[in-house]
Each structure stands twice: as structure tokens, then as C-alpha cells.
Design a protein around this motif. Sequence first.
Motif, PDB file in Angstrom:
ATOM      1  N   GLY A  53     152.394  -4.765 154.310  1.00  0.00           N
ATOM      2  CA  GLY A  53     151.521  -4.363 153.218  1.00  0.00           C
ATOM      3  C   GLY A  53     150.985  -5.549 152.432  1.00  0.00           C
ATOM      4  O   GLY A  53     151.657  -6.579 152.295  1.00  0.00           O
ATOM      5  N   TYR A  54     149.771  -5.379 151.897  1.00  0.00           N
ATOM      6  CA  TYR A  54     149.114  -6.410 151.100  1.00  0.00           C
ATOM      7  C   TYR A  54     148.469  -5.723 149.899  1.00  0.00           C
ATOM      8  O   TYR A  54     147.608  -4.858 150.077  1.00  0.00           O
ATOM      9  CB  TYR A  54     148.046  -7.132 151.923  1.00  0.00           C
ATOM     10  CG  TYR A  54     148.571  -7.633 153.249  1.00  0.00           C
ATOM     11  CD1 TYR A  54     149.136  -8.893 153.362  1.00  0.00           C
ATOM     12  CD2 TYR A  54     148.528  -6.813 154.379  1.00  0.00           C
ATOM     13  CE1 TYR A  54     149.636  -9.339 154.572  1.00  0.00           C
ATOM     14  CE2 TYR A  54     149.036  -7.256 155.598  1.00  0.00           C
ATOM     15  CZ  TYR A  54     149.583  -8.517 155.686  1.00  0.00           C
ATOM     16  OH  TYR A  54     150.098  -8.948 156.881  1.00  0.00           O
ATOM     17  N   LEU A  77     157.113  -5.970 153.760  1.00  0.00           N
ATOM     18  CA  LEU A  77     157.447  -5.593 155.133  1.00  0.00           C
ATOM     19  C   LEU A  77     158.419  -4.414 155.081  1.00  0.00           C
ATOM     20  O   LEU A  77     159.372  -4.436 154.314  1.00  0.00           O
ATOM     21  CB  LEU A  77     158.097  -6.758 155.872  1.00  0.00           C
ATOM     22  CG  LEU A  77     157.295  -8.050 156.019  1.00  0.00           C
ATOM     23  CD1 LEU A  77     158.176  -9.142 156.620  1.00  0.00           C
ATOM     24  CD2 LEU A  77     156.061  -7.829 156.881  1.00  0.00           C
ATOM     25  N   ASP A  78     158.169  -3.393 155.897  1.00  0.00           N
ATOM     26  CA  ASP A  78     159.048  -2.223 155.981  1.00  0.00           C
ATOM     27  C   ASP A  78     159.422  -1.994 157.437  1.00  0.00           C
ATOM     28  O   ASP A  78     158.537  -1.861 158.298  1.00  0.00           O
ATOM     29  CB  ASP A  78     158.356  -0.979 155.439  1.00  0.00           C
ATOM     30  CG  ASP A  78     158.244  -0.978 153.932  1.00  0.00           C
ATOM     31  OD1 ASP A  78     159.054  -0.268 153.292  1.00  0.00           O
ATOM     32  OD2 ASP A  78     157.357  -1.659 153.381  1.00  0.00           O
ATOM     33  N   VAL A 152     146.067   3.037 153.242  1.00  0.00           N
ATOM     34  CA  VAL A 152     146.124   2.522 151.877  1.00  0.00           C
ATOM     35  C   VAL A 152     147.494   2.848 151.295  1.00  0.00           C
ATOM     36  O   VAL A 152     148.142   3.826 151.686  1.00  0.00           O
ATOM     37  CB  VAL A 152     145.011   3.121 150.995  1.00  0.00           C
ATOM     38  CG1 VAL A 152     143.648   2.636 151.463  1.00  0.00           C
ATOM     39  CG2 VAL A 152     145.068   4.651 151.000  1.00  0.00           C
ATOM     40  N   THR A 153     147.928   2.026 150.350  1.00  0.00           N
ATOM     41  CA  THR A 153     149.249   2.205 149.767  1.00  0.00           C
ATOM     42  C   THR A 153     149.219   1.926 148.275  1.00  0.00           C
ATOM     43  O   THR A 153     148.406   1.124 147.794  1.00  0.00           O
ATOM     44  CB  THR A 153     150.276   1.273 150.438  1.00  0.00           C
ATOM     45  OG1 THR A 153     151.573   1.490 149.874  1.00  0.00           O
ATOM     46  CG2 THR A 153     149.906  -0.179 150.246  1.00  0.00           C
ATOM     47  N   ARG A 184     147.772  -1.210 154.035  1.00  0.00           N
ATOM     48  CA  ARG A 184     149.010  -1.183 154.816  1.00  0.00           C
ATOM     49  C   ARG A 184     148.670  -1.112 156.301  1.00  0.00           C
ATOM     50  O   ARG A 184     147.803  -0.342 156.720  1.00  0.00           O
ATOM     51  CB  ARG A 184     149.879   0.013 154.429  1.00  0.00           C
ATOM     52  CG  ARG A 184     151.114   0.186 155.300  1.00  0.00           C
ATOM     53  CD  ARG A 184     152.131   1.089 154.641  1.00  0.00           C
ATOM     54  NE  ARG A 184     152.777   0.415 153.522  1.00  0.00           N
ATOM     55  CZ  ARG A 184     153.667   1.001 152.724  1.00  0.00           C
ATOM     56  NH1 ARG A 184     153.996   2.264 152.892  1.00  0.00           N
ATOM     57  NH2 ARG A 184     154.219   0.321 151.743  1.00  0.00           N
ATOM     58  N   LEU A 185     149.348  -1.962 157.086  1.00  0.00           N
ATOM     59  CA  LEU A 185     149.207  -1.973 158.538  1.00  0.00           C
ATOM     60  C   LEU A 185     150.480  -1.420 159.155  1.00  0.00           C
ATOM     61  O   LEU A 185     151.583  -1.764 158.734  1.00  0.00           O
ATOM     62  CB  LEU A 185     148.963  -3.394 159.044  1.00  0.00           C
ATOM     63  CG  LEU A 185     147.763  -4.145 158.464  1.00  0.00           C
ATOM     64  CD1 LEU A 185     147.703  -5.553 159.039  1.00  0.00           C
ATOM     65  CD2 LEU A 185     146.467  -3.403 158.733  1.00  0.00           C
ATOM     66  N   GLY A 186     150.338  -0.562 160.181  1.00  0.00           N
ATOM     67  CA  GLY A 186     151.497   0.029 160.819  1.00  0.00           C
ATOM     68  C   GLY A 186     151.499  -0.166 162.318  1.00  0.00           C
ATOM     69  O   GLY A 186     150.534  -0.662 162.912  1.00  0.00           O
TER      70      GLY A 186
END
Length: 217
Positions: A53-54, A77-78, A152-153, A184-186
Motif C-alpha cells: 500500500g501507498y 505491506l500485508d 483504493v485503501t 493498494r496493490l494485491g
Amino acid sequence: MSMFRSTIAVAAAGLVASSAIAQTAPAISSAGRGCFRGGPLPACRSFWITEAGYALQATGQTGQYESGDGGKYLLSLDLGGMKNVSSRIALGGTIAAGTIGGVYLAAKPRIRYWFSRDWSGDLAPGIVLRGVQGAPRFTADASVMYQDRIGVTAQAFVLQRSVYDPTYSTMTFKNRLALYAGLRLGSKLGVVGAALDMAALLVAFGLYAAACGGGCD
């Protein structure tokens, strides 16, 4: 210097774990027991969470006499996993790490709602276990993702701040709610994001070390 080293260690751990998960994902998916990229039933019984996430701070900016945790930028980071318990609901949890001035580590249970095959929404309340002032602090994030790849987060933290009163030369401590919003990138994009984070931190550390020349704390 110690903060840079801790940040690099967190990013490296996230990158290694994400890469290991990515390498094992094809075997899991081929057996039909789970997926690397998240999806609802009947396609996926369970799936991994690998997210980067950024975000920028949206609320909770502090005054000139405040100091402590929190900053304008949030990198996170998750890593974890989830299981679909119905055609609409998935349950699971993650271990999260990131930067809010310093480096934090948090545990977050998570619930996901599948709006459709491609769109999902996640809610993850949790506790920041270390990396912030005072006792463990509350955190939560909500996100909307497309195909578990990009979304989005919004992330919230309750942070302790030191407030200096110049009139009376006194120091008090107050809890502040800081809200961050961003991208957010997954899935595999999350792994790529972790790699980019690692590269950026190595560059930042190199520039910091070069500028200090061994004379910085």
C-alpha cells in the motif's frame, strides 16, 4: 541509521515471504484447494493476501509543537490468507508492517465481501504490536479491490503525540486519529510492489549513508 535498517529489514522480510508464496501458488491452485489471487466460490476455496500500500495522510496533521509517531506518507505491506465461508464472505487475517514515521508491526483479522466476481471490499481492524509510542495501539483499514490486483485503501491509526506548551514549558501526551488514503496493490502486483519498496529503501539508505559519511546517528 537504526530506523533505515529496521525499515529495510521489514521490506526484505515482506519481499522474501511474498516471493515464497508466489512460487508455491501454482501447485496449490492446480490441486483446486486454493488460489494465489483471491476469488469467490466456487473458483477459490482459500487464497493468499500479498499486498503493498501507498498512501498520504488525509487527516490528523499535527501542529508545530507536536512530535511523535505519524507522518505525511504511509508505506505498508500485508501478508496472510483468507478462506471463503460462503459465496459472498471470506474470513482471515494478515500480519502488516509499514512506516508511519518509524516502522510498525501489526496483526489484523480481516473480513472480505465479494460484490461480484471481480470486485471486493475488505475491512481489517487490528492492533499495532510494536513501533509506536506507548501501549499497543488500534489500527484499521478498509479497501475496495478489482480482481484482487489493484484498488483504493483508507487506513486509520490511533497514535500518541507529545504536545509542548511553550507558554508554561510543559509537555503532555495526547492520542490522535491519523487517517491515510491511497493505492493498494494485491496478488502478484503486491509482490512487485514489495520489490519496488525494497529497491527504493536500498537507494534511500545508500544516499543517507553517503551523505552522513559515518557521522549520523
